[in-house]
Design an enzyme around this catalytic site. Structure first.
Site, mmCIF file in Angstrom:
data_model
loop_
_atom_site.group_PDB
_atom_site.id
_atom_site.type_symbol
_atom_site.label_atom_id
_atom_site.label_comp_id
_atom_site.label_asym_id
_atom_site.label_seq_id
_atom_site.Cartn_x
_atom_site.Cartn_y
_atom_site.Cartn_z
ATOM 1 N N GLU A 171 27.500 63.318 -6.314
ATOM 2 C CA GLU A 171 26.516 63.764 -5.313
ATOM 3 C C GLU A 171 25.084 63.465 -5.745
ATOM 4 O OE1 GLU A 171 27.186 67.760 -4.001
ATOM 5 O OE2 GLU A 171 29.231 67.324 -3.359
ATOM 6 N N GLU A 369 36.312 65.818 -3.457
ATOM 7 C CA GLU A 369 36.219 67.283 -3.458
ATOM 8 C C GLU A 369 36.446 67.777 -2.037
ATOM 9 O OE1 GLU A 369 32.646 69.089 -5.038
ATOM 10 O OE2 GLU A 369 32.618 67.690 -6.725
#
Ligand code: BG6
Length: 468
Positions: A171, A369
């Site tokens: 991220e 995720e």
């Protein structure tokens, strides 16, 4: 609705994820080897949860053997975590490896190999050394890109080949968005130029690491893990559709396009120029990004993002923020995970899969995720003390189903990874929201207990079927 059963292909990963900082703990760490998150936690005690935080975390560094055995019990085929940059080197400028910490990775890799679970490693999951933030301003500096490359070189010298699937970042957009775009964290400075400079340097760093890995001829792949938010417009009216496209451009394509297509979207470049956000980028850097694209991507997918056209005009003197072009929108009656405040919409996975197939050349990718953080889970224990997390089982089943359906429809999707393997320390709220297949009983010497969902996950792996 009648039940449906879908097959889980033999080569489909059923994994779980974590990060070094969120699990390992500080035990044995030498002074000065803090990540910027450690520094934040040391100064801001309110982010700890009842006194529990990253100092011991889940104590994975000491209990990894026990945890690898639990991974096996939960049926994981793959486990993704990170190496903590701030700890792996004792000298960031000269690339001196901390033998004690590196030795722990040698042992972890060997243990996972012995147990037949593939370890996938990320080089940065928010673990920028604090000193590089202080001295150079973090990812705003080209020197930090070079120091990151040196760190990657040292990691690969030691582990490339033993680990064959690497990721440059987890991220990469998140930190600078909170810090510089939205000014929600120290130093509370709204600065879109710094935001874009950090974005660019992380894109550049990814390309440089891909180049390094290929030139050394190491076996395996280098990817990156992104968190594009599947963005839906409030309506099909052109102004709402445009708002969604703008959100997508600024927050999703700013990383997806350089990593996969090797270029920034022309619309993004033109808009940044129009708003006088002139980031420092050279033709040589753009050439590197064009040439060294990732082999695969991990996509973190938690919730949909909904936007509508902005309802107010911006004052011309106001510093430029992408929200100039959109406003957030909350769908009335939406399904929510109330603990975390996130909307639940499992079809985001299918929609993202089709987008990667149609717009990004069907590059290999996986759900890196997906998960559900819940407060006060202990209330769901049965008489034997096992958390009966049927809500998590339902969440995984629905999201896994959308992943498998996409694969049947031609998506090049390699697998599904749950966040997280065990409960762990969230950067935002320590141990408050629990995500794990495995409970960490903090008050009971961090004893591990498989939740009901861990057994269910194991059954999916054994049967290679999902029914919902
Ligand atoms: C992801 C991050 O965005 O979400 C993880 O990669 C994080 O590091 C996870 O823990 C869950 O979010 P949170 O804020 O509830 O911990």
């Amino acid at each position: 609705m009648s039940k449906v059963t879908i097959n889980i292909p033999d080569d489909f990963m059923l994994g779980a994820a974590a990060s070094a900082w969120q699990t390992e703990g500080w035990s044995g760490k030498k002074d000065g080897q803090d990540s910027w998150l450690d520094a934040w936690y040391k100064n801001d005690r309110h982010v700890w949860h009842n006194g529990y935080g990253p100092a011991v975390a889940t104590d994975f560094i000491n209990r990894y053997k026990e945890d690898v055995a639990l991974m096996k019990a939960a049926g994981l085929t793959h486990y993704r975590t990170s190496i903590n940059w701030s700890r792996f080197l004792t000298d960031y400028e000269n690339g001196v490896v901390d033998e004690e910490y590196a030795g722990y990775y040698d042992a972890l890799i060997a243990e996972m190999q012995a147990q037949g679970i593939e370890l996938m490693l990320c080089l940065e999951h928010y673990e920028l050394p604090a000193v590089l933030l202080e001295q150079y301003g973090g990812w705003g500096s080209k020197r930090v890109v070079e120091l990151y490359l040196l760190y990657a070189e040292k990691v690969f010298e030691r582990y490339a080949g033993k680990v064959t699937r690497w990721f440059t970042f987890n991220e990469p957009i998140v930190v600078q968005t909170r810090v510089y775009l939205d000014a929600l964290r120290w130093p509370y400075e709204q600065n879109t130029l710094k935001w874009m400079q950090w974005n660019h340097h992380k894109n550049l760093a990814t390309a440089k690491v891909v180049k390094l890995y290929r030139e050394k001829g190491y076996p395996g792949t280098v990817g990156t893990i992104l968190n594009p938010e599947v963005t839906y417009p409030r309506s099909s009216a052109p102004h709402d559709v445009k708002a969604a496209a703008m959100y997508d451009l600024f927050y999703n394509r700013v990383f997806l396009d350089p990593a996969i297509k090797g270029e920034y979207p022309a619309e993004l470049v033109a808009l940044l120029a129009k708003h006088q956000v002139s980031w420092d980028v050279s033709a040589e850097e753009l050439q590197l990004i064009a040439e060294y694209r990732v082999d695969e991507v991990g996509i973190n997918l938690y919730y949909p993002h909904r936007v509508k056209a902005p309802s107010r005009a911006w004052h011309p003197e106001t510093p430029f923020h992408p929200a100039y072009y959109y406003e957030h929108f909350e769908l009335p009656g939406r399904r929510m995970n109330k603990s975390r405040g996130w909307e639940i919409q499992p079809t985001i996975i299918y929609d993202m899969a089709m987008r990667i197939k149609n717009d990004y050349g069907n590059i290999p990718w996986f759900v890196a995720e997906s998960g559900m953080g819940i407060e006060d889970e202990a209330q769901f224990k049965n008489a034997e003390g096992q958390i009966q997390d049927d809500y998590r089982i339902a969440f995984i089943a629905e999201h896994l189903y959308q992943t498998l359906r996409a694969r049947e429809d031609g998506a090049n999707c390699l697998g599904y990874m749950l966040w997280a393997f065990t409960d762990n320390v969230s950067p935002m709220n320590a141990f408050k929201n629990r995500y794990g297949l495995v409970e960490i009983e903090l008050e009971n010497d961090r004893q591990r207990r498989l939740k009901k969902s861990a057994h269910w996950y194991r059954q999916r792996r054994d049967s290679r079927q999902l029914t919902l």
